[in-house]
Design an enzyme around this catalytic site. Sequence first.
Site, mmCIF file in Angstrom:
data_model
loop_
_atom_site.group_PDB
_atom_site.id
_atom_site.type_symbol
_atom_site.label_atom_id
_atom_site.label_comp_id
_atom_site.label_asym_id
_atom_site.label_seq_id
_atom_site.Cartn_x
_atom_site.Cartn_y
_atom_site.Cartn_z
ATOM 1 N N ASP A 9 0.818 -1.168 -0.136
ATOM 2 C CA ASP A 9 0.186 -0.073 -0.061
ATOM 3 C C ASP A 9 0.887 1.255 0.069
ATOM 4 O O ASP A 9 2.106 1.064 0.267
ATOM 5 C CB ASP A 9 -0.833 0.025 1.395
ATOM 6 N N LEU A 10 0.564 2.477 -0.506
ATOM 7 C CA LEU A 10 1.436 3.714 -0.574
ATOM 8 C C LEU A 10 1.203 4.462 0.812
ATOM 9 O O LEU A 10 2.086 4.691 1.559
ATOM 10 C CB LEU A 10 0.947 4.320 -1.812
ATOM 11 N N ASP A 11 -0.082 4.953 0.784
ATOM 12 C CA ASP A 11 -0.197 6.013 2.155
ATOM 13 C C ASP A 11 0.115 5.403 3.312
ATOM 14 O O ASP A 11 -0.685 4.477 3.719
ATOM 15 C CB ASP A 11 -1.456 6.685 1.725
ATOM 16 N N THR A 17 1.764 10.135 4.268
ATOM 17 C CA THR A 17 0.781 11.074 3.516
ATOM 18 C C THR A 17 -0.677 10.905 4.385
ATOM 19 O O THR A 17 -1.525 11.712 4.285
ATOM 20 C CB THR A 17 0.570 10.646 2.028
ATOM 21 N N LYS A 45 -8.967 5.397 6.262
ATOM 22 C CA LYS A 45 -7.650 5.025 5.720
ATOM 23 C C LYS A 45 -7.894 3.946 4.889
ATOM 24 O O LYS A 45 -8.603 3.030 5.208
ATOM 25 C CB LYS A 45 -6.772 4.534 7.018
ATOM 26 N N ARG A 49 -11.364 8.230 -2.325
ATOM 27 C CA ARG A 49 -11.735 9.498 -1.983
ATOM 28 C C ARG A 49 -13.320 9.661 -1.654
ATOM 29 O O ARG A 49 -13.649 10.431 -0.746
ATOM 30 C CB ARG A 49 -11.369 10.295 -3.083
ATOM 31 N N SER A 114 -2.504 0.601 -4.219
ATOM 32 C CA SER A 114 -3.079 1.682 -3.471
ATOM 33 C C SER A 114 -4.438 2.443 -4.146
ATOM 34 O O SER A 114 -4.682 2.385 -5.353
ATOM 35 C CB SER A 114 -2.049 2.939 -3.492
ATOM 36 N N ALA A 115 -5.321 2.648 -2.992
ATOM 37 C CA ALA A 115 -6.569 3.193 -3.547
ATOM 38 C C ALA A 115 -6.400 4.929 -4.194
ATOM 39 O O ALA A 115 -7.241 5.277 -4.679
ATOM 40 C CB ALA A 115 -7.482 3.271 -2.450
ATOM 41 N N SER A 116 -5.330 5.289 -4.148
ATOM 42 C CA SER A 116 -4.967 6.820 -4.190
ATOM 43 C C SER A 116 -4.781 6.931 -5.980
ATOM 44 O O SER A 116 -4.023 6.449 -6.524
ATOM 45 C CB SER A 116 -3.796 7.228 -3.728
ATOM 46 N N LYS A 145 -11.240 -0.843 -1.483
ATOM 47 C CA LYS A 145 -10.801 -1.886 -0.325
ATOM 48 C C LYS A 145 -12.084 -1.567 0.681
ATOM 49 O O LYS A 145 -12.502 -0.499 0.961
ATOM 50 C CB LYS A 145 -9.572 -1.238 0.466
ATOM 51 N N GLU A 169 0.195 -3.312 4.484
ATOM 52 C CA GLU A 169 -1.016 -2.436 4.842
ATOM 53 C C GLU A 169 -0.900 -1.759 6.154
ATOM 54 O O GLU A 169 -0.627 -2.279 7.091
ATOM 55 C CB GLU A 169 -2.208 -3.219 4.691
ATOM 56 N N ASP A 170 -1.565 -0.385 6.269
ATOM 57 C CA ASP A 170 -1.694 -0.022 7.543
ATOM 58 C C ASP A 170 -3.127 0.560 7.888
ATOM 59 O O ASP A 170 -3.409 1.061 8.950
ATOM 60 C CB ASP A 170 -0.891 1.568 7.353
HETATM 61 C C1 BG6 Z 1 -5.560 5.701 0.165
HETATM 62 C C2 BG6 Z 1 -5.831 6.296 1.560
HETATM 63 O O1 BG6 Z 1 -4.288 5.235 -0.004
HETATM 64 O O2 BG6 Z 1 -6.081 6.500 -0.844
HETATM 65 C C3 BG6 Z 1 -7.080 7.227 1.717
HETATM 66 O O3 BG6 Z 1 -5.527 5.712 2.633
HETATM 67 C C4 BG6 Z 1 -7.471 7.929 0.416
HETATM 68 O O4 BG6 Z 1 -7.253 7.844 2.820
HETATM 69 C C5 BG6 Z 1 -7.335 7.011 -0.925
HETATM 70 O O5 BG6 Z 1 -8.545 8.556 0.809
HETATM 71 C C6 BG6 Z 1 -7.835 7.752 -1.894
HETATM 72 O O6 BG6 Z 1 -6.793 8.718 -2.191
HETATM 73 P P1 BG6 Z 1 -6.782 10.081 -3.232
HETATM 74 O O7 BG6 Z 1 -5.234 10.531 -3.338
HETATM 75 O O8 BG6 Z 1 -7.248 9.133 -4.577
HETATM 76 O O9 BG6 Z 1 -7.699 10.829 -2.837
HETATM 77 MG MG MG Z 2 -2.585 3.250 3.798
#
Ligand code: BG6
Ligand code: MG
Length: 224
Positions: A9-11, A17, A45, A49, A114-116, A145, A169-170
């Site tokens: 996972d990233l964040d 972050t 977490k 988004r 990662s979900a980001s 997730k 994963e955190d």
């Molecule tokens: C996850 C974070 O990695 O990404 C979440 O843990 C975040 O907190 C999600 O909402 C989505 O991220 P982003 O950068 O697309 O808004």
């Molecule tokens: Mg994370």
Amino acid sequence: MNIKAFIFDLDGVLVDTAKYHYLAWKRLAEELSIDFSLKDNERLKGVSRMKSLDIILEIGNIKLDNIAKDKLAQKKNAWYVEYISTLTPKDILPGVTDFLKSVKANNIKIALGSASKNSMLILQKLDLTSYFDSIIDGTKVSKAKPDPEVFLKGALELNILPRQCIVFEDAQAGVAAAINAGMYCVGIGSIDILKDAQLVIPGFFNMNYDKLVKLGGSFNVELL
Ligand code: BG6
Ligand code: MG
């Protein structure tokens, strides 16, 4: 043990972050007069988004249409991107780069799960992109997730079976996603929060591939 890939996972795992996500959501919650605590933030977490926004609106008992929600999500993201604009390789969490090097040296594939949607930007800022054999981020998945989609896509792209992957994963939602994918999960952080992970470590400081394999009992576990 027949582990062939590590999926990170990233964040909150490679970079802290999570605090910037919290700051941006808190700022939005304040604008909406919603009381939003650090404890509430744990629920955000790992989740997407839009799902994060839904949780905050639910806490504040506010109902909005999709257009209004899109605007709020964009606003939060603009603040978040501003906060992370100063990221440099110095912000990589302690021990992460050496750990990735030791994983590579042991011929284990490395993926991002990662979900980001900001993953590529963050990896570039941290100068970590080249370590990854596969990058699955929020732009490539449709299910957040704890759905296992993000990790299963990573395994598929690497052409490795889920049971041969270890996820780092955190977040509670991320641990659940790894387990739903049939993967071994190493929690990064506190055991109180990450009870469902098979192994929990505080972070990668002083950690390397051999130490991790020892801690995981060579990962000779029955997963499913
Ligand atoms: C996850 C974070 O990695 O990404 C979440 O843990 C975040 O907190 C999600 O909402 C989505 O991220 P982003 O950068 O697309 O808004
Ligand atoms: Mg994370």
